[in-house]
Design an enzyme around this catalytic site. Structure first.
Site, PDB file in Angstrom:
ATOM      1  N   CYS A 148       0.204   3.786   2.779  1.00  0.00           N
ATOM      2  CA  CYS A 148       0.762   3.273   4.038  1.00  0.00           C
ATOM      3  C   CYS A 148       2.241   3.640   4.143  1.00  0.00           C
ATOM      4  O   CYS A 148       2.729   4.001   5.216  1.00  0.00           O
ATOM      5  CB  CYS A 148       0.607   1.754   4.131  1.00  0.00           C
ATOM      6  SG  CYS A 148      -1.102   1.195   4.076  1.00  0.00           S
TER       7      CYS A 148
ATOM      8  N   CYS B 254       0.828  -1.212   0.000  1.00  0.00           N
ATOM      9  CA  CYS B 254       0.000   0.000   0.000  1.00  0.00           C
ATOM     10  C   CYS B 254       0.863   1.264   0.000  1.00  0.00           C
ATOM     11  O   CYS B 254       1.581   1.517   0.958  1.00  0.00           O
ATOM     12  CB  CYS B 254      -0.906  -0.064   1.233  1.00  0.00           C
ATOM     13  SG  CYS B 254      -1.567   1.498   1.785  1.00  0.00           S
TER      14      CYS B 254
END
Length: 98
Positions: free
Chosen positions: A27, A24
């Site tokens: 993230c 991600c």
């Protein structure tokens, strides 16, 4: 919920839990922000990162549908939850409000 997770969130110190995934990109952008929050707040907050791919049961239990999803716990209770990336100052304000 695992006993170790219960022990982590069952403290009088606010615990910021970051549900993330290695694949991600947001993230990855959040990781340095969390480091800055920790260095600025020190012992006022605990920050715990939970990999949703390795902890699917926990992610399901908290109905994490997107990453990053952050939650603040205190004394075992969930006080706040938000998905997405926040700035360091927004996160610090949120944590200090608890």
């Amino acid at each position: 919920m695992t006993d170790s997770f219960k022990n982590i969130i069952n403290t009088s110190t606010p615990v910021l839990v970051d549900f993330y995934a290695d694949w991600c990109d947001p993230c990855k952008a959040l990781a340095p922000v969390l480091k800055e929050v920790k260095s600025e707040m020190g012992d006022e907050v605990k920050i715990v990162k939970i990999d949703v791919d390795k902890n699917q049961n926990l992610a399901n239990q908290f109905q994490v549908r997107g990453v990053p999803t952050m939650m603040v716990f205190k004394d075992g209770k969930q006080l706040w939850r938000q998905s997405g990336v926040l700035s360091k100052n927004d996160l610090i304000r949120k944590i200090k409000s608890y």
